[in-house]
Write an enzyme that holds these catalytic residues in place. Structure first.
Site, PDB file in Angstrom:
ATOM      1  N   ASN A   1       0.550  -1.367   0.374  1.00 39.76           N
ATOM      2  CA  ASN A   1      -0.334  -0.157  -0.127  1.00 39.76           C
ATOM      3  C   ASN A   1       0.981   1.374   0.420  1.00 39.76           C
ATOM      4  OD1 ASN A   1      -1.736   2.400   0.701  1.00 39.76           O
ATOM      5  ND2 ASN A   1      -3.105   1.081   2.249  1.00 39.76           N
TER       6      ASN A   1
ATOM      7  N   GLY B   1      -6.855  10.722  11.268  1.00 33.22           N
ATOM      8  CA  GLY B   1      -8.242  10.733  12.368  1.00 33.22           C
ATOM      9  C   GLY B   1      -8.133   9.549  13.459  1.00 33.22           C
TER      10      GLY B   1
ATOM     11  N   ASP C   1      -7.987   3.009  -4.976  1.00 35.49           N
ATOM     12  CA  ASP C   1      -9.222   4.436  -4.783  1.00 35.49           C
ATOM     13  C   ASP C   1     -10.281   4.426  -4.719  1.00 35.49           C
ATOM     14  OD1 ASP C   1      -7.549   3.927  -2.101  1.00 35.49           O
ATOM     15  OD2 ASP C   1      -6.419   4.906  -2.552  1.00 35.49           O
TER      16      ASP C   1
END
Length: 364
Positions: free
Chosen positions: A9, A323, A144
């Protein structure tokens, strides 16, 4: 000997990697880690440890090559890699699901590089590195952009003449693998009545998506991964007239404007200190505080806009490096929406690698 699937990734400043048992891709990985701070001080993080890896001048291709050379030593026990899956940021209009990688697919993905210049080359570098290290194994691309293909034509269109949309100039949206990881877990975490959820994927790259019953109906990124929220070094949305002004009145060429918007703006440009939120939160400099406050303001505005797309809001969820780990940011953004009377913001760890692993297992 354990047959394993390798997942890569590659992001704009990191490469996450994992090994999954091929027969049980839904189980926790055999090995997981990442190369982080690429372009600055690359480090290899695995098993709770972090150590220098490669050189500061090494790019993604060199670091991925080094990782593949070391993967056997990092893996627990004796493993044989039998397939590889890759995050690919831009799949364009055609790729709305994971696909096996072949020469024709690679050519199409290379053609999309101008639309994701901070990501697509790194994704393709990972594919090439695996092909060189393991020439006989199949590889899979997971996109994505695919998650957002559920959006309506109104949501994905720009107010340009119709012919431009017919040529593929639409809002694709990104971070779809992250949203695909989060969406199925929301009913169990929030309850089935929480149908209208805004998910904020905040990291070096940042976006938000409005999910209705787990499906994307709107998102902040668009034709490229430059639109929307301010990010580590990317500007996010700005007046397109400003770009025209830079080109026509300030004498900047296309390459200079490209560097400005992709590499010199965002948190780095606002603060003049760093594009890494960890550095800014640890700094006492007023410029760092300004960048943090600006980021919170634009995130809060985006939540309001996406709530309109949903006809209301039941929950706000955060994921990604900022986040998940920056409680101050979650609380500050959540405080701006107290009037919506929703539960406190929830942090959920994303698992893009798990999504890729399961897609790879299906196709391999």
């Amino acid at each position: 000997m354990t047959d394993a699937l390798l997942v890569l990734n590659a992001g704009s400043s990191s490469v996450k990697f994992a090994l999954y048992e091929a027969a049980q891709p839904g189980e926790p990985p055999l090995l997981a880690g990442q190369i982080e701070r690429i372009g600055d001080d690359p480090r290899l993080a695995t098993g709770g440890t972090s150590e220098p890896f490669g050189q500061s001048t090494d790019g993604h291709a060199a670091l991925i090559g080094g990782l593949l050379a070391a993967i056997g030593d990092l893996a627990p026990g004796d493993v044989r890699i039998v397939g590889a899956g890759h995050r690919v940021v831009h799949g364009g209009a055609r790729f709305d699901a994971p696909v096996p990688i072949g020469d024709a697919v690679i050519a199409e993905l290379e053609a999309l590089t101008p639309l994701a210049p901070q990501h697509q080359p790194h994704n393709l570098a990972g594919i090439a590195a695996v092909a060189a290290a393991y020439p006989d194994i199949p590889q899979v691309a997971a996109f994505d952009t695919a998650f957002h293909r559920s959006q309506s034509e109104i949501a994905e269109r720009y107010a340009l003449p119709r012919g431009y949309a017919e040529q593929g100039m639409i809002a694709y949206g990104f971070h779809g693998l992250s949203y695909a990881s989060i969406a199925p877990r929301l009913p169990a975490l929030l309850g089935p009545e929480a149908r209208r959820v805004v998910v904020a994927h905040l990291g070096h790259g940042c976006s938000m998506a409005a999910l209705l019953d787990g499906r994307s109906v709107a998102t902040t990124m668009g034709f490229t991964a430059l639109e929307g929220l301010p990010m580590g070094t990317r500007s996010g949305s700005i007046d397109p007239g400003l770009v025209l002004h830079l080109l026509s009145e300030r004498g900047m060429d296309v390459d200079a404007v490209h560097r400005l918007l992709y590499d010199e703006s965002g948190l780095l440009g606002l603060s003049g200190i760093s594009g890494d939120m960890r550095d800014l939160l640890a700094s006492d400099a007023p410029e760092a505080r300004f960048a943090v406050d600006y980021f919170v303001d634009r995130c809060a505005r985006a939540v309001g806009s996406l709530a309109v797309s949903l006809g209301g809001l039941d929950a706000l969820v955060f994921t990604g490096g900022i986040g998940e780990n920056a409680g101050e940011i979650r609380e500050a953004v959540g405080a701006r929406h107290a009037w919506l009377a929703i539960p406190p913001p929830l942090a959920i760890a994303t698992d893009e690698e798990g999504v890729i692993a399961e897609a790879t297992a299906r196709l391999v």
